[in-house]
Write a protein that holds these residues in place. Structure first.
Motif, PDB file in Angstrom:
ATOM      1  N   VAL A  25      -7.744   6.145   2.720  1.00 53.46           N
ATOM      2  CA  VAL A  25      -8.200   4.813   2.338  1.00 53.46           C
ATOM      3  C   VAL A  25      -9.423   4.406   3.152  1.00 53.46           C
ATOM      4  O   VAL A  25     -10.414   3.896   2.602  1.00 53.46           O
ATOM      5  CB  VAL A  25      -7.072   3.774   2.530  1.00 53.46           C
ATOM      6  N   SER A  44      -1.543  -0.793  -3.531  1.00 48.34           N
ATOM      7  CA  SER A  44      -2.842  -1.361  -3.151  1.00 48.34           C
ATOM      8  C   SER A  44      -2.602  -2.558  -2.248  1.00 48.34           C
ATOM      9  O   SER A  44      -1.477  -3.011  -2.075  1.00 48.34           O
ATOM     10  CB  SER A  44      -3.650  -1.782  -4.387  1.00 48.34           C
ATOM     11  N   ILE A  58      -6.943   2.168  -4.125  1.00 47.07           N
ATOM     12  CA  ILE A  58      -5.530   2.307  -4.474  1.00 47.07           C
ATOM     13  C   ILE A  58      -4.932   3.609  -3.946  1.00 47.07           C
ATOM     14  O   ILE A  58      -5.648   4.581  -3.676  1.00 47.07           O
ATOM     15  CB  ILE A  58      -5.325   2.223  -6.004  1.00 47.07           C
ATOM     16  N   ASN A  59      -3.616   3.589  -3.821  1.00 47.95           N
ATOM     17  CA  ASN A  59      -2.844   4.760  -3.409  1.00 47.95           C
ATOM     18  C   ASN A  59      -2.310   5.435  -4.673  1.00 47.95           C
ATOM     19  O   ASN A  59      -1.435   4.893  -5.349  1.00 47.95           O
ATOM     20  CB  ASN A  59      -1.692   4.315  -2.500  1.00 47.95           C
ATOM     21  N   SER A 108     -10.502   2.058  -7.387  1.00 46.52           N
ATOM     22  CA  SER A 108      -9.906   1.832  -8.704  1.00 46.52           C
ATOM     23  C   SER A 108     -10.924   1.841  -9.839  1.00 46.52           C
ATOM     24  O   SER A 108     -12.027   1.294  -9.709  1.00 46.52           O
ATOM     25  CB  SER A 108      -9.157   0.498  -8.711  1.00 46.52           C
ATOM     26  N   TYR A 156       0.824  -1.214   0.000  1.00 44.19           N
ATOM     27  CA  TYR A 156       0.000   0.000   0.000  1.00 44.19           C
ATOM     28  C   TYR A 156       0.859   1.265   0.000  1.00 44.19           C
ATOM     29  O   TYR A 156       0.388   2.343  -0.323  1.00 44.19           O
ATOM     30  CB  TYR A 156      -0.910   0.010   1.233  1.00 44.19           C
ATOM     31  N   PHE A 194     -10.869  -2.635  -5.327  1.00 38.35           N
ATOM     32  CA  PHE A 194      -9.530  -2.175  -4.957  1.00 38.35           C
ATOM     33  C   PHE A 194      -9.598  -0.703  -4.579  1.00 38.35           C
ATOM     34  O   PHE A 194     -10.174   0.098  -5.329  1.00 38.35           O
ATOM     35  CB  PHE A 194      -8.563  -2.303  -6.141  1.00 38.35           C
TER      36      PHE A 194
END
Length: 319
Positions: free
Chosen positions: A293, A216, A283-284, A275, A26, A281
């Motif tokens: 998150v 992720s 995601i970063n 995502s 992540y 998902f």
């Protein structure tokens, strides 16, 4: 330095205030007060006995692919095992907990063994996959595991497949303090060329359907299990071909597809995003915080419950 730190150093290399973002997929997480790197799984029992005897919080960090650490970090000991040893003898596989799924699955394919080709492309360690009973295309870790060695209450014990109490993306290890040390798999001989072809297809599918090049932790939520008695009711409830196919074939409702139907794909909080490639998902995008998150995780949870009445359960470990 404090005496606890001095003692820790007898079991492995120790880093103080180590940024956890460096060690997880992540790329999120504050510092660990103590970060211990263990080279050999045989050292782990004594280390755990020492930490537990001191009453200090601890957590095992494997491949870091299915975990979200808080922005504040972890006030305790993070144990990172770098032993990746495994062996194959006939149809049997013996692997230390920290062996990588990628390495083990590729070796079984090369050996012409069937029953673990589904794991091609699965990130993280074999213990992490066992803990979450990782699955793909209707096949799961529980289908290959013969026995498991764990650290429990200061001792090392072996558990049978049944004693692991597997469930959908679940096992007893998600609900107790056992530390997985070693895993044995029982596979079957197969047709080498056919197995290799299946492996290539699995890798291709993952590349097409999962986000790449971003931080992720894989699917955030477990898919919803549909009992046999409820199949017809859910098929009638969802007028969506993809969901109907999953219900019929796997008896599951994919959370990613629900999020897509709810228009949640692409939603952003700070530098985190649901995502656009896979709706399950988060995601970063670069520089996301754990808070970013978690806001999106709660958004998904609330929307799915308010619209469909499903209580979602996390697949990732939120520390």
């Amino acid at each position: 330095m404090d005496s606890f730190y001095t003692q820790l150093k007898t079991y492995g290399k120790v880093r103080l205030n180590e940024p956890l973002a460096k060690h997880v997929t992540y790329k999120i997480g504050g510092p660990a007060k103590y970060f211990v790197i263990v080279k050999d799984i045989s050292q782990l029992q004594a280390l755990l006995q020492f930490i537990d005897g001191e009453g200090v919080k601890r957590i095992i960090l494997g491949g870091g692919s299915n975990i979200l650490f808080p922005d504040e970090g972890f006030v305790g000991v993070v144990i990172h095992i770098i032993d990746k040893t495994f062996s194959i003898s006939g149809t049997k596989v013996e692997a230390v907990a920290s062996a990588l799924m990628k390495d083990v699955s590729e070796a079984t394919v090369a050996a012409g063994l069937a029953g673990f080709v589904w794991a091609i492309g699965v990130p993280g360690t074999i213990a992490g996959a066992l803990r979450g009973n990782a699955a793909y295309n209707g096949i799961a870790m529980e289908d290959a595991v013969s026995k498991v060695e764990v650290y429990r209450d200061g001792e090392v014990v072996q558990l049978s497949n049944q004693e692991c109490v597997f469930g959908p993306k679940d096992s007893v290890f998600k609900h107790n303090d056992d530390v997985i040390l070693r895993i044995w798999l029982e596979l079957k001989k197969g047709e080498k060329q056919k197995i290799a072809q299946e492996a290539m297809e699995n890798i291709s599918y993952r590349q097409r359907t999962q986000p790449e090049g971003v931080g992720s932790a894989g699917c955030v939520f477990k898919n919803i299990v549909v009992e046999e008695k409820d199949v017809d009711n859910f098929l009638a409830k969802f007028n969506d071909k993809k969901i109907q196919e999953c219900i019929t074939k796997y008896h599951k409702i994919p959370v990613g597809r629900l999020n897509e139907l709810l228009g949640l794909k692409g939603v952003v909080s700070g530098n985190a995003q649901i995502s656009e490639v896979h709706g399950n998902f988060v995601i970063n995008l670069g520089g996301a915080s754990a808070k970013d998150v978690c806001i999106l995780i709660e958004l998904i949870r609330e929307n799915v419950y308010n619209t469909y009445g499903f209580e979602l359960e996390e697949e990732i470990q939120i520390v």
